[in-house]
Design a protein around this motif. Structure first.
Motif, PDB file in Angstrom:
ATOM      1  N   GLU A  71      24.536 -16.636  51.479  1.00 20.84           N
ATOM      2  CA  GLU A  71      25.629 -15.950  50.470  1.00 20.84           C
ATOM      3  C   GLU A  71      24.679 -15.994  49.125  1.00 20.84           C
ATOM      4  OE1 GLU A  71      29.924 -17.325  48.632  1.00 20.84           O
ATOM      5  OE2 GLU A  71      29.121 -18.200  50.586  1.00 20.84           O
ATOM      6  N   ILE A  72      23.950 -17.349  48.951  1.00 23.87           N
ATOM      7  CA  ILE A  72      23.299 -17.542  47.714  1.00 23.87           C
ATOM      8  C   ILE A  72      22.245 -16.486  47.500  1.00 23.87           C
ATOM      9  CG2 ILE A  72      21.553 -18.945  46.581  1.00 23.87           C
ATOM     10  CD1 ILE A  72      23.173 -21.481  47.999  1.00 23.87           C
ATOM     11  N   ALA A  73      21.528 -16.093  48.517  1.00 23.90           N
ATOM     12  CA  ALA A  73      20.395 -15.068  48.543  1.00 23.90           C
ATOM     13  C   ALA A  73      21.097 -13.804  48.178  1.00 23.90           C
ATOM     14  CB  ALA A  73      19.785 -14.873  49.657  1.00 23.90           C
ATOM     15  N   ARG A  74      22.109 -13.529  48.924  1.00 22.90           N
ATOM     16  CA  ARG A  74      22.974 -11.902  48.245  1.00 22.90           C
ATOM     17  C   ARG A  74      23.247 -12.057  47.182  1.00 22.90           C
ATOM     18  NH1 ARG A  74      25.362 -13.023  53.531  1.00 22.90           N
ATOM     19  NH2 ARG A  74      27.068 -13.635  52.658  1.00 22.90           N
ATOM     20  N   TYR A  75      23.880 -13.171  46.693  1.00 19.44           N
ATOM     21  CA  TYR A  75      24.397 -13.355  45.057  1.00 19.44           C
ATOM     22  C   TYR A  75      23.315 -13.187  44.167  1.00 19.44           C
ATOM     23  CZ  TYR A  75      26.496 -15.429  40.869  1.00 19.44           C
ATOM     24  OH  TYR A  75      27.245 -15.605  39.676  1.00 19.44           O
ATOM     25  N   GLN A  76      22.193 -13.857  44.382  1.00 16.97           N
ATOM     26  CA  GLN A  76      20.986 -13.476  43.495  1.00 16.97           C
ATOM     27  C   GLN A  76      20.604 -12.035  43.454  1.00 16.97           C
ATOM     28  OE1 GLN A  76      18.333 -16.724  45.406  1.00 16.97           O
ATOM     29  NE2 GLN A  76      18.532 -17.775  43.297  1.00 16.97           N
ATOM     30  N   GLN A  77      20.490 -11.576  44.566  1.00 17.79           N
ATOM     31  CA  GLN A  77      19.897  -9.916  44.777  1.00 17.79           C
ATOM     32  C   GLN A  77      20.771  -9.046  44.016  1.00 17.79           C
ATOM     33  OE1 GLN A  77      16.934  -9.256  45.793  1.00 17.79           O
ATOM     34  NE2 GLN A  77      17.308  -7.139  45.623  1.00 17.79           N
ATOM     35  N   GLN A  78      22.209  -9.367  44.307  1.00 17.71           N
ATOM     36  CA  GLN A  78      23.064  -8.353  43.623  1.00 17.71           C
ATOM     37  C   GLN A  78      23.292  -8.581  42.383  1.00 17.71           C
ATOM     38  OE1 GLN A  78      27.005  -9.062  45.617  1.00 17.71           O
ATOM     39  NE2 GLN A  78      27.818  -7.163  44.256  1.00 17.71           N
ATOM     40  N   ALA A  79      23.085  -9.751  41.837  1.00 20.40           N
ATOM     41  CA  ALA A  79      23.417  -9.987  40.394  1.00 20.40           C
ATOM     42  C   ALA A  79      21.970  -9.339  39.634  1.00 20.40           C
ATOM     43  CB  ALA A  79      23.475 -11.613  40.075  1.00 20.40           C
ATOM     44  N   ARG A  80      20.854  -9.700  40.297  1.00 24.18           N
ATOM     45  CA  ARG A  80      19.650  -9.171  39.631  1.00 24.18           C
ATOM     46  C   ARG A  80      19.653  -7.583  39.581  1.00 24.18           C
ATOM     47  NH1 ARG A  80      16.566 -12.459  43.320  1.00 24.18           N
ATOM     48  NH2 ARG A  80      16.058 -14.559  42.364  1.00 24.18           N
ATOM     49  N   GLU A  81      20.304  -6.779  40.566  1.00 22.53           N
ATOM     50  CA  GLU A  81      20.228  -5.595  40.685  1.00 22.53           C
ATOM     51  C   GLU A  81      21.222  -4.795  39.841  1.00 22.53           C
ATOM     52  OE1 GLU A  81      20.945  -4.489  44.781  1.00 22.53           O
ATOM     53  OE2 GLU A  81      19.000  -4.783  45.368  1.00 22.53           O
ATOM     54  N   ILE A  94      22.557  -6.408  36.870  1.00 24.30           N
ATOM     55  CA  ILE A  94      22.285  -6.624  35.616  1.00 24.30           C
ATOM     56  C   ILE A  94      20.886  -5.690  34.971  1.00 24.30           C
ATOM     57  CG2 ILE A  94      21.172  -8.346  33.960  1.00 24.30           C
ATOM     58  CD1 ILE A  94      22.749 -10.481  35.426  1.00 24.30           C
ATOM     59  N   GLY A  95      20.001  -5.363  36.043  1.00 26.58           N
ATOM     60  CA  GLY A  95      18.826  -4.844  35.927  1.00 26.58           C
ATOM     61  C   GLY A  95      19.304  -3.133  35.744  1.00 26.58           C
ATOM     62  N   GLU A  96      20.164  -2.667  36.318  1.00 26.10           N
ATOM     63  CA  GLU A  96      20.586  -1.373  36.408  1.00 26.10           C
ATOM     64  C   GLU A  96      21.484  -1.138  35.025  1.00 26.10           C
ATOM     65  OE1 GLU A  96      23.490   1.851  38.860  1.00 26.10           O
ATOM     66  OE2 GLU A  96      23.151  -0.212  39.584  1.00 26.10           O
ATOM     67  N   ARG A  97      22.315  -2.036  34.803  1.00 26.59           N
ATOM     68  CA  ARG A  97      23.121  -1.772  33.486  1.00 26.59           C
ATOM     69  C   ARG A  97      21.978  -1.842  32.129  1.00 26.59           C
ATOM     70  NH1 ARG A  97      27.318  -4.812  36.006  1.00 26.59           N
ATOM     71  NH2 ARG A  97      26.556  -6.794  35.356  1.00 26.59           N
ATOM     72  N   GLN A  98      20.866  -2.678  32.188  1.00 29.55           N
ATOM     73  CA  GLN A  98      20.264  -2.806  31.280  1.00 29.55           C
ATOM     74  C   GLN A  98      19.250  -1.639  30.995  1.00 29.55           C
ATOM     75  OE1 GLN A  98      17.980  -6.607  32.317  1.00 29.55           O
ATOM     76  NE2 GLN A  98      18.867  -7.671  30.434  1.00 29.55           N
ATOM     77  N   GLN A  99      18.864  -1.098  32.017  1.00 28.20           N
ATOM     78  CA  GLN A  99      18.235   0.101  32.011  1.00 28.20           C
ATOM     79  C   GLN A  99      18.899   1.336  31.359  1.00 28.20           C
ATOM     80  OE1 GLN A  99      16.905   1.402  35.884  1.00 28.20           O
ATOM     81  NE2 GLN A  99      15.362   2.794  35.166  1.00 28.20           N
ATOM     82  N   LYS A 100      20.215   1.346  31.642  1.00 29.89           N
ATOM     83  CA  LYS A 100      21.157   2.445  31.359  1.00 29.89           C
ATOM     84  C   LYS A 100      21.399   2.431  30.028  1.00 29.89           C
ATOM     85  CE  LYS A 100      23.674   3.614  35.600  1.00 29.89           C
ATOM     86  NZ  LYS A 100      25.019   3.799  36.464  1.00 29.89           N
ATOM     87  N   THR A 101      21.494   1.129  29.586  1.00 33.57           N
ATOM     88  CA  THR A 101      22.017   0.718  28.113  1.00 33.57           C
ATOM     89  C   THR A 101      20.555   0.941  27.278  1.00 33.57           C
ATOM     90  OG1 THR A 101      23.462  -1.048  28.830  1.00 33.57           O
ATOM     91  CG2 THR A 101      22.527  -1.034  26.570  1.00 33.57           C
ATOM     92  N   THR A 102      19.529   0.789  27.790  1.00 27.64           N
ATOM     93  CA  THR A 102      18.350   0.848  27.054  1.00 27.64           C
ATOM     94  C   THR A 102      18.020   2.193  26.956  1.00 27.64           C
ATOM     95  OG1 THR A 102      17.180  -1.294  27.659  1.00 27.64           O
ATOM     96  CG2 THR A 102      15.815   0.591  26.939  1.00 27.64           C
TER      97      THR A 102
END
Length: 212
Positions: free
Chosen positions: A104-114, A116-124
């Motif tokens: 659960e911790i591993a999935r949470y980390q991976q999902q959060a990174r993806e 946040i990264g996707e939103r940052q890319q779109k916003t940039t």
């Protein structure tokens, strides 16, 4: 040969006659009031991520303590066979739960990174499009035919443009232009972002394990 030389001279003269400017779009982007506001949102997301991670880690640690307690009881001959057997069954169940918590911790980390990264890319991308459009308007108003971007670097992190006339750089003019009318908003956002980052940094230092 004379015609070719003449053509080269005419071409060179044409290039020299063009009004040229230079801009560091990375600097402009980072100083853009909308960028700072978006950074606050991303900082809030990161803080929410760390809060969620703390909850998951706390649950894992509680389960781990229960598991160790059950293991110790299962090995304690003074408790009797029945109590040992029940403790052993509980330890097996808790071990399975620990593995689930780790996943659960591993999935949470991976999902959060993806996410946040996707939103940052779109916003940039969206903000850069806005700045590009504003730069084109500014260039047209000032009569610039060519505007070179100077923040780019090679794979060896060497600036693409090593030397250029600094008196023709329009970075500060662009920063002033894109933030016109939003100076107070920008200053308040910068102050808020700085406080958020310092608070998160202090928390990370507090939560960091102490070296023995």
């Amino acid at each position: 040969m004379r015609l070719s030389l003449l053509a080269l001279l005419v071409s060179a003269a044409s290039l020299l006659a063009q009004k040229v400017a230079y801009v560091n779009m990375e600097t402009v982007f980072n100083a853009y009031y909308k960028t700072i506001s978006e950074n606050i949102r991303f900082e809030e997301e990161r803080q929410n991520f760390f809060t969620g991670m703390e909850v998951l880690k706390s649950e894992f640690e509680n389960t781990r303590r229960e598991f160790l307690d059950a293991v110790n009881k299962a090995r304690n001959d003074l408790l009797g066979e029945e109590a040992q057997r029940e403790a052993g069954q509980k330890a097996q169940a808790l071990q399975a739960r620990l593995e689930q918590k780790q996943d659960e911790i591993a999935r949470y980390q991976q999902q959060a990174r993806e996410e946040i990264g996707e939103r940052q890319q779109k916003t940039t991308g969206r903000l850069l499009q806005e700045l590009q459009a504003d730069l084109e308007k500014f260039a047209a108003e000032q009569g610039y035919e060519l505007v070179y971007e100077v923040s780019g670097r090679t794979l060896n992190q060497v600036p693409v443009l090593l030397v250029y006339p600094k008196d023709k750089e329009i970075t500060e003019a662009m920063i002033k232009r894109v933030n016109a009318g939003h100076e107070k908003e920008k200053a308040e956002a910068e102050e808020k972002l700085e406080k958020m980052r310092k608070a998160l940094e202090a928390k990370e230092k507090q939560d960091a394990p102490v070296a023995q």
